[in-house]
Design an enzyme around this catalytic site. Structure first.
Site, PDB file in Angstrom:
ATOM      1  N   PRO A  10       0.083   6.887   0.902  1.00 22.20           N
ATOM      2  CA  PRO A  10       0.397   6.688  -0.506  1.00 22.20           C
ATOM      3  C   PRO A  10      -0.738   6.079  -1.327  1.00 22.20           C
ATOM      4  O   PRO A  10      -1.393   5.127  -0.884  1.00 22.20           O
ATOM      5  CB  PRO A  10       1.590   5.727  -0.470  1.00 22.20           C
ATOM      6  CG  PRO A  10       2.208   5.943   0.856  1.00 22.20           C
ATOM      7  CD  PRO A  10       1.106   6.346   1.792  1.00 22.20           C
ATOM      8  N   ASN A  11      -0.902   6.625  -2.498  1.00 23.37           N
ATOM      9  CA  ASN A  11      -1.811   6.150  -3.542  1.00 23.37           C
ATOM     10  C   ASN A  11      -3.283   6.493  -3.298  1.00 23.37           C
ATOM     11  O   ASN A  11      -4.115   6.275  -4.166  1.00 23.37           O
ATOM     12  CB  ASN A  11      -1.651   4.631  -3.787  1.00 23.37           C
ATOM     13  CG  ASN A  11      -0.267   4.285  -4.264  1.00 23.37           C
ATOM     14  OD1 ASN A  11       0.197   4.858  -5.244  1.00 23.37           O
ATOM     15  ND2 ASN A  11       0.424   3.397  -3.564  1.00 23.37           N
ATOM     16  N   ARG A  18      -9.077   4.339  -9.738  1.00 20.06           N
ATOM     17  CA  ARG A  18      -8.608   2.978 -10.045  1.00 20.06           C
ATOM     18  C   ARG A  18      -9.181   2.026  -8.999  1.00 20.06           C
ATOM     19  O   ARG A  18      -9.553   2.440  -7.920  1.00 20.06           O
ATOM     20  CB  ARG A  18      -7.070   2.906  -9.999  1.00 20.06           C
ATOM     21  CG  ARG A  18      -6.330   3.807 -10.970  1.00 20.06           C
ATOM     22  CD  ARG A  18      -6.595   3.478 -12.423  1.00 20.06           C
ATOM     23  NE  ARG A  18      -6.160   2.115 -12.768  1.00 20.06           N
ATOM     24  CZ  ARG A  18      -4.949   1.812 -13.243  1.00 20.06           C
ATOM     25  NH1 ARG A  18      -4.069   2.762 -13.434  1.00 20.06           N
ATOM     26  NH2 ARG A  18      -4.640   0.559 -13.540  1.00 20.06           N
ATOM     27  N   TYR A  23     -11.942  -0.115  -3.610  1.00 18.93           N
ATOM     28  CA  TYR A  23     -11.977   1.171  -2.895  1.00 18.93           C
ATOM     29  C   TYR A  23     -13.165   2.062  -3.269  1.00 18.93           C
ATOM     30  O   TYR A  23     -13.298   3.158  -2.722  1.00 18.93           O
ATOM     31  CB  TYR A  23     -10.663   1.924  -3.138  1.00 18.93           C
ATOM     32  CG  TYR A  23      -9.453   1.147  -2.646  1.00 18.93           C
ATOM     33  CD1 TYR A  23      -9.281   0.893  -1.289  1.00 18.93           C
ATOM     34  CD2 TYR A  23      -8.501   0.638  -3.534  1.00 18.93           C
ATOM     35  CE1 TYR A  23      -8.195   0.165  -0.830  1.00 18.93           C
ATOM     36  CE2 TYR A  23      -7.404  -0.084  -3.082  1.00 18.93           C
ATOM     37  CZ  TYR A  23      -7.262  -0.314  -1.728  1.00 18.93           C
ATOM     38  OH  TYR A  23      -6.191  -1.033  -1.273  1.00 18.93           O
ATOM     39  N   ASN A  73      -5.497   7.318   7.649  1.00 20.36           N
ATOM     40  CA  ASN A  73      -5.404   6.115   6.831  1.00 20.36           C
ATOM     41  C   ASN A  73      -3.987   6.126   6.246  1.00 20.36           C
ATOM     42  O   ASN A  73      -3.734   6.787   5.229  1.00 20.36           O
ATOM     43  CB  ASN A  73      -6.447   6.113   5.719  1.00 20.36           C
ATOM     44  CG  ASN A  73      -6.377   4.830   4.903  1.00 20.36           C
ATOM     45  OD1 ASN A  73      -5.438   4.034   5.044  1.00 20.36           O
ATOM     46  ND2 ASN A  73      -7.366   4.614   4.049  1.00 20.36           N
ATOM     47  N   ALA A  76      -0.469   1.862   2.635  1.00 18.98           N
ATOM     48  CA  ALA A  76       0.525   0.778   2.757  1.00 18.98           C
ATOM     49  C   ALA A  76       1.529   1.034   3.882  1.00 18.98           C
ATOM     50  O   ALA A  76       2.110   0.079   4.433  1.00 18.98           O
ATOM     51  CB  ALA A  76       1.249   0.597   1.428  1.00 18.98           C
ATOM     52  N   HIS A  79       1.600  -0.851   7.323  1.00 24.32           N
ATOM     53  CA  HIS A  79       2.207  -2.168   7.536  1.00 24.32           C
ATOM     54  C   HIS A  79       3.732  -2.115   7.608  1.00 24.32           C
ATOM     55  O   HIS A  79       4.370  -3.153   7.747  1.00 24.32           O
ATOM     56  CB  HIS A  79       1.775  -3.114   6.400  1.00 24.32           C
ATOM     57  CG  HIS A  79       0.327  -2.961   6.027  1.00 24.32           C
ATOM     58  ND1 HIS A  79      -0.685  -3.228   6.916  1.00 24.32           N
ATOM     59  CD2 HIS A  79      -0.283  -2.532   4.888  1.00 24.32           C
ATOM     60  CE1 HIS A  79      -1.857  -2.989   6.324  1.00 24.32           C
ATOM     61  NE2 HIS A  79      -1.637  -2.563   5.099  1.00 24.32           N
ATOM     62  N   ASP A  86       6.131   6.326  15.632  1.00 24.81           N
ATOM     63  CA  ASP A  86       6.884   7.172  16.571  1.00 24.81           C
ATOM     64  C   ASP A  86       6.315   8.596  16.595  1.00 24.81           C
ATOM     65  O   ASP A  86       6.198   9.206  17.665  1.00 24.81           O
ATOM     66  CB  ASP A  86       8.372   7.215  16.199  1.00 24.81           C
ATOM     67  CG  ASP A  86       9.104   5.911  16.526  1.00 24.81           C
ATOM     68  OD1 ASP A  86       8.550   5.088  17.279  1.00 24.81           O
ATOM     69  OD2 ASP A  86      10.231   5.733  16.030  1.00 24.81           O
ATOM     70  N   GLU A  97      -7.446   5.139  13.527  1.00 21.87           N
ATOM     71  CA  GLU A  97      -6.893   4.541  12.294  1.00 21.87           C
ATOM     72  C   GLU A  97      -8.063   4.031  11.447  1.00 21.87           C
ATOM     73  O   GLU A  97      -8.942   3.338  11.967  1.00 21.87           O
ATOM     74  CB  GLU A  97      -5.974   3.379  12.692  1.00 21.87           C
ATOM     75  CG  GLU A  97      -5.392   2.604  11.525  1.00 21.87           C
ATOM     76  CD  GLU A  97      -4.547   1.420  12.024  1.00 21.87           C
ATOM     77  OE1 GLU A  97      -4.244   1.331  13.242  1.00 21.87           O
ATOM     78  OE2 GLU A  97      -4.212   0.565  11.183  1.00 21.87           O
ATOM     79  N   HIS A  99      -9.243   2.174   7.695  1.00 19.73           N
ATOM     80  CA  HIS A  99      -8.978   1.497   6.424  1.00 19.73           C
ATOM     81  C   HIS A  99     -10.288   1.335   5.682  1.00 19.73           C
ATOM     82  O   HIS A  99     -11.277   0.877   6.266  1.00 19.73           O
ATOM     83  CB  HIS A  99      -8.313   0.135   6.641  1.00 19.73           C
ATOM     84  CG  HIS A  99      -7.007   0.287   7.330  1.00 19.73           C
ATOM     85  ND1 HIS A  99      -5.911   0.786   6.680  1.00 19.73           N
ATOM     86  CD2 HIS A  99      -6.647   0.106   8.622  1.00 19.73           C
ATOM     87  CE1 HIS A  99      -4.907   0.881   7.541  1.00 19.73           C
ATOM     88  NE2 HIS A  99      -5.330   0.481   8.728  1.00 19.73           N
ATOM     89  N   ILE A 100     -10.268   1.703   4.416  1.00 21.16           N
ATOM     90  CA  ILE A 100     -11.480   1.617   3.593  1.00 21.16           C
ATOM     91  C   ILE A 100     -11.880   0.163   3.409  1.00 21.16           C
ATOM     92  O   ILE A 100     -13.050  -0.201   3.535  1.00 21.16           O
ATOM     93  CB  ILE A 100     -11.221   2.291   2.222  1.00 21.16           C
ATOM     94  CG1 ILE A 100     -10.882   3.764   2.419  1.00 21.16           C
ATOM     95  CG2 ILE A 100     -12.414   2.109   1.294  1.00 21.16           C
ATOM     96  CD1 ILE A 100     -10.257   4.436   1.203  1.00 21.16           C
ATOM     97  N   SER A 101     -10.906  -0.671   3.101  1.00 24.99           N
ATOM     98  CA  SER A 101     -11.181  -2.094   2.865  1.00 24.99           C
ATOM     99  C   SER A 101     -11.069  -2.870   4.178  1.00 24.99           C
ATOM    100  O   SER A 101     -10.507  -2.388   5.160  1.00 24.99           O
ATOM    101  CB  SER A 101     -10.196  -2.646   1.830  1.00 24.99           C
ATOM    102  OG  SER A 101      -8.870  -2.590   2.337  1.00 24.99           O
ATOM    103  N   ARG A 106      -7.971  -9.662   3.540  1.00 28.17           N
ATOM    104  CA  ARG A 106      -7.056  -9.539   2.404  1.00 28.17           C
ATOM    105  C   ARG A 106      -5.739 -10.274   2.711  1.00 28.17           C
ATOM    106  O   ARG A 106      -5.686 -11.116   3.591  1.00 28.17           O
ATOM    107  CB  ARG A 106      -6.855  -8.053   2.080  1.00 28.17           C
ATOM    108  CG  ARG A 106      -8.180  -7.360   1.712  1.00 28.17           C
ATOM    109  CD  ARG A 106      -7.990  -5.909   1.342  1.00 28.17           C
ATOM    110  NE  ARG A 106      -7.203  -5.771   0.107  1.00 28.17           N
ATOM    111  CZ  ARG A 106      -6.736  -4.604  -0.338  1.00 28.17           C
ATOM    112  NH1 ARG A 106      -6.995  -3.478   0.348  1.00 28.17           N
ATOM    113  NH2 ARG A 106      -6.028  -4.554  -1.441  1.00 28.17           N
ATOM    114  N   ARG A 110      -1.300  -7.461   5.151  1.00 26.69           N
ATOM    115  CA  ARG A 110      -2.127  -6.309   5.540  1.00 26.69           C
ATOM    116  C   ARG A 110      -2.733  -6.491   6.929  1.00 26.69           C
ATOM    117  O   ARG A 110      -3.454  -5.621   7.423  1.00 26.69           O
ATOM    118  CB  ARG A 110      -3.255  -6.092   4.528  1.00 26.69           C
ATOM    119  CG  ARG A 110      -2.764  -5.740   3.146  1.00 26.69           C
ATOM    120  CD  ARG A 110      -3.918  -5.389   2.218  1.00 26.69           C
ATOM    121  NE  ARG A 110      -3.520  -5.576   0.829  1.00 26.69           N
ATOM    122  CZ  ARG A 110      -2.866  -4.656   0.106  1.00 26.69           C
ATOM    123  NH1 ARG A 110      -2.548  -3.497   0.635  1.00 26.69           N
ATOM    124  NH2 ARG A 110      -2.535  -4.912  -1.152  1.00 26.69           N
TER     125      ARG A 110
END
Ligand code: CA2
Length: 144
Positions: A10-11, A18, A23, A73, A76, A79, A86, A97, A99-101, A106, A110
């Site tokens: 998502p996002n 943004r 990011y 990735n 959200a 978490h 599953d 896996e 993650h950009i950040s 953080r 997270r």
């Protein structure tokens, strides 16, 4: 030719549009270019993004027949999603896996990842380069 799925949660469609301070300025199209470059001649990239948990679960099911490995990735959903965990547990190939950040620098919520219980490798804080590193790892694990 083998296929690597690069799945985004998502996002992440807002990447480059943004919150560039977290990011960066590059978009998912740039992620696709980086991944295709990292994949080389022996692997093709299928990059997908959805804001819907069930869609990501469905793509992981498709990957069971179509992909040699998954870079994911989950955003959200990292978490919160036992459903994605599953689904990944039903996939036989390598899972990386990304993650950009740097999620561990953080908020505390997270710091925990359900997906890490399945992932063969976890990359955080390398920006978009993390995707390329994930693809390179899958290539080296799945080349004949
Ligand atoms: O650092 C990452 O890659 C994250 O997976 C990104 C997620 C966040 O919930 C995770 O904790 C860490 C958020 C993705 C939202 O992406 C945006 C991109 C640009 C603008 C707004 C949101």
């Amino acid at each position: 030719m083998k296929t690597i799925f690069v799945l985004n949660g998502p996002n992440l469609n807002l990447l480059g549009k943004r919150q560039p301070e977290i990011y960066g300025h590059e978009t998912l199209d740039d992620v696709a270019l980086l991944c295709r470059d990292a994949a080389g001649d022996g692997h093709r990239i299928r990059l997908l993004q959805s804001n819907w948990e069930g869609q990501i679960v469905d793509w992981i099911h498709e990957a069971r027949d179509e992909a040699c490995g998954i870079v994911i990735n989950p955003a959200a959903l990292t978490h919160s999603s036992i459903a994605i965990l599953d689904a990944l547990n039903a996939f036989d190939g390598p899972v990386i896996e990304v993650h950009i950040s740097q999620v561990h620098r953080r908020e505390a919520f997270r710091h925990h990842s359900y997906v890490s219980l399945r992932a063969d490798g976890v990359i955080a804080g390398l920006g978009l380069e993390g995707y390329a590193a994930g693809v390179r790892r899958i290539v080296s694990l799945t080349r004949d």
